[in-house]
Enzyme design. Structure first.
Site, mmCIF file in Angstrom:
data_model
loop_
_atom_site.group_PDB
_atom_site.id
_atom_site.type_symbol
_atom_site.label_atom_id
_atom_site.label_comp_id
_atom_site.label_asym_id
_atom_site.label_seq_id
_atom_site.Cartn_x
_atom_site.Cartn_y
_atom_site.Cartn_z
ATOM 1 N N ASN A 97 27.965 -32.289 5.333
ATOM 2 C CA ASN A 97 27.107 -32.518 6.496
ATOM 3 C C ASN A 97 27.115 -31.323 7.453
ATOM 4 O OD1 ASN A 97 26.618 -35.036 5.426
ATOM 5 N ND2 ASN A 97 28.176 -36.045 6.667
ATOM 6 N N HIS A 141 28.732 -26.957 3.495
ATOM 7 C CA HIS A 141 27.345 -26.508 3.602
ATOM 8 C C HIS A 141 27.040 -25.919 4.972
ATOM 9 C CE1 HIS A 141 26.082 -29.353 0.071
ATOM 10 N NE2 HIS A 141 26.834 -28.331 -0.298
ATOM 11 N N ASN A 155 30.212 -46.127 -1.326
ATOM 12 C CA ASN A 155 28.836 -45.643 -1.425
ATOM 13 C C ASN A 155 27.911 -46.825 -1.694
ATOM 14 O OD1 ASN A 155 27.502 -43.133 -1.168
ATOM 15 N ND2 ASN A 155 27.044 -43.079 -3.347
ATOM 16 N N PRO A 160 18.815 -39.310 9.083
ATOM 17 C CA PRO A 160 18.443 -39.694 7.716
ATOM 18 C C PRO A 160 19.227 -38.907 6.678
ATOM 19 C CG PRO A 160 16.760 -38.267 8.665
ATOM 20 C CD PRO A 160 17.736 -38.569 9.766
ATOM 21 N N ASP A 161 19.478 -39.556 5.533
ATOM 22 C CA ASP A 161 20.056 -38.808 4.427
ATOM 23 C C ASP A 161 18.932 -38.050 3.720
ATOM 24 O OD1 ASP A 161 18.699 -40.655 2.913
ATOM 25 O OD2 ASP A 161 20.479 -41.665 2.137
ATOM 26 N N PHE A 162 19.232 -37.468 2.575
ATOM 27 C CA PHE A 162 18.235 -36.614 1.935
ATOM 28 C C PHE A 162 17.414 -37.324 0.865
ATOM 29 C CE2 PHE A 162 21.176 -33.674 3.827
ATOM 30 C CZ PHE A 162 20.367 -32.637 4.261
ATOM 31 N N ARG A 163 18.030 -38.196 0.075
ATOM 32 C CA ARG A 163 17.376 -38.657 -1.142
ATOM 33 C C ARG A 163 17.040 -40.136 -1.199
ATOM 34 N NH1 ARG A 163 20.631 -34.412 -2.435
ATOM 35 N NH2 ARG A 163 19.677 -32.797 -3.731
ATOM 36 N N ASP A 183 25.881 -31.860 10.698
ATOM 37 C CA ASP A 183 25.594 -32.470 11.994
ATOM 38 C C ASP A 183 26.733 -32.346 13.007
ATOM 39 O OD1 ASP A 183 27.454 -34.451 11.121
ATOM 40 O OD2 ASP A 183 25.827 -35.615 10.214
#
Length: 463
Positions: free
Chosen positions: A175, A194, A292, A101-104, A177
């Protein structure tokens, strides 16, 4: 005065009134504009931005290097060999089709599905202060998201294709991951802005480094990874809110972005700084392509009015370089690959690598299945040995009888010494000179077993 003359004068009066009202409105609008300009200059002067703003107004629009400001124009620009230093900025949106899943995203985003962890706010799970006080929620979430369960997406392999064709200068990714690594993008071609799960470090005194496999084993056993040397919590090297960016992030930004001749942004909301500001680091002539689900990173009109530049200008009449392809990121990469003539090559790469990964997963499952029975047999054998030793110790004959015989022999040998001792020191009680046979031996053995076990237990915790 005639009635006609009266009507004429009345009409003139109404016209004059209307003209006066219109003039008043125009004057009011002019005054508002003047006031707005006054405040703009005030803010600009206060923030030392007035000279930059004036210089911006006097500077002509930079050269347009695209034949047309469209995806087709971007593809032609690449095909014509006009760019050799492409930078790709990526966010969580390129991994959603892998099952991460993404964050927002409302409803499906990570921040909308953390209620079970009882957090003070959704972002707390990635705040370093909260983690140090309460690491359990993060590791519970990490078990769900841990690398090794997911396959790279079309986006990851498109980046790999850019690298193989020697067009990729750098992939700056938000990311954690590690799917870029799994797809085959080299570590030197990536900046994990990150951080990453790939390595981990102890937060305690020793700062020792640990591998992804070591931490993963602890996490999947529902344990908090702790350093065997100093008992500090071992945290994967992902950047939490409140932590510094990786050491090579800023040097790479300074070295790479001035060289960039095409910027591709995929799967990010461009809301987290300093990553979001990277779109403004490229040269003014550098085209920028956004792939996007929605537009982002656009110029804020108010901030522009106050003298702050920056952002992308998809809808501006002065746009000469910013292109937005809206939709699923995988579909965007497929569409661009087709325009570039790379469609079949990309498809073949994805299918081949996915087949390889699936075969490896099956092989790992078989290996694990073989290991489990072997470990079970070893445990059963160990348990049988333990039972055998316990039975022998509790037996009324055998070793117990041999021990009794040895004790009796010992008593016979000690007795003359005791008699002699009584003659030399008659005032010393016998119990102090000749303790109960076997008592000291048993106490010493018990103590010895304990001493032998403690280093062994400590040693096992170090492994």
């Amino acid at each position: 005065m005639s009635e006609a003359e009266g009507d004429s004068k009345a009409s003139e009066s109404e016209s004059a009134a209307a003209t006066g009202e219109s003039s008043t409105q125009e004057k009011s609008a002019e005054e508002q504009a003047e006031q707005m300009e006054y405040f703009r200059r005030l803010f600009s002067r206060t923030l030392n931005l007035s000279q930059e703003r004036e210089a911006e107004e006097e500077t002509p629009r930079p050269q347009q290097v695209l034949d047309e400001v469209t995806v087709e124009g971007i593809a032609k620009y690449i095909r014509d060999g006009k760019c050799r230093n492409i930078i790709v900025l990526t966010g969580a949106g390129i991994s959603t089709s892998a099952g991460i899943p993404d964050f927002r995203s409302p409803g499906t985003g990570l921040y909308d599905n953390l209620q079970k962890y009882n957090l003070p706010n959704p972002q707390a799970i990635f705040e370093i202060g909260f983690f140090k006080d309460n690491p359990e929620p993060f590791f519970a979430l990490a078990k769900e998201l841990y690398p090794g369960k997911f396959k790279p997406t079309w986006c990851h392999y498109f980046i790999k294709l850019l690298s193989d064709k020697h067009l990729l200068l750098r992939n700056f990714t938000q990311n954690i991951d590690t799917l870029e690594r799994v797809a085959g993008v080299s570590a030197g071609a990536m900046i994990e802005a990150h951080g990453t799960f790939y390595t981990a470090h102890c937060l305690g005194e020793c700062r020792k480094e640990f591998t992804q496999e070591w931490v993963k084993e602890k996490v999947f056993n529902d344990e908090i990874p702790r350093c065997p040397d100093c008992d500090g919590v071992v945290k994967p090297d992902i950047v939490f809110f409140g932590e510094a960016m990786p050491a090579k992030f800023f040097p790479s930004v300074l070295a790479d972005f001035p060289r960039c001749d095409l910027l591709i942004v995929m799967g990010t909301s461009l809301q987290v700084q300093p990553f979001a500001s990277l779109v403004d680091r490229v040269p003014e002539t550098c085209p920028r392509l956004l792939i996007n689900r929605e537009k982002c990173g656009q110029v804020d009109p108010i901030m522009r009015m106050l003298g702050f530049g920056g952002g992308m200008e998809f809808d501006s009449e002065n746009n000469y370089r910013d292109v937005a392809w809206l939709g699923d990121c995988d579909d965007g990469c497929k569409a661009l690959a087709e325009l570039l003539g790379w469609k079949e090559e990309l498809e073949e790469l994805v299918h081949r690598e996915h087949a390889r990964i699936e075969a490896q997963i099956e092989e790992d499952k078989k290996t694990a299945a073989k290991r489990v029975p072997a470990e079970g047999q070893a445990a059963a054998a160990s348990e049988e040995n333990t039972k055998g030793e316990s039975a022998a110790a509790a037996s009324p004959d055998g070793s117990r009888q041999e021990s009794a015989a040895a004790t009796a022999d010992s008593s016979k040998k000690v007795a003359p010494t005791s008699e002699k001792s009584k003659e030399v020191k008659p005032d010393v009680p016998q119990a102090d000179v000749n303790p109960t046979p076997g008592t000291d031996r048993e106490e010493t053995k018990s103590s010895g077993e304990k001493d032998d076990q403690e280093p062994s237990e400590k040693g096992s915790s170090d492994l």
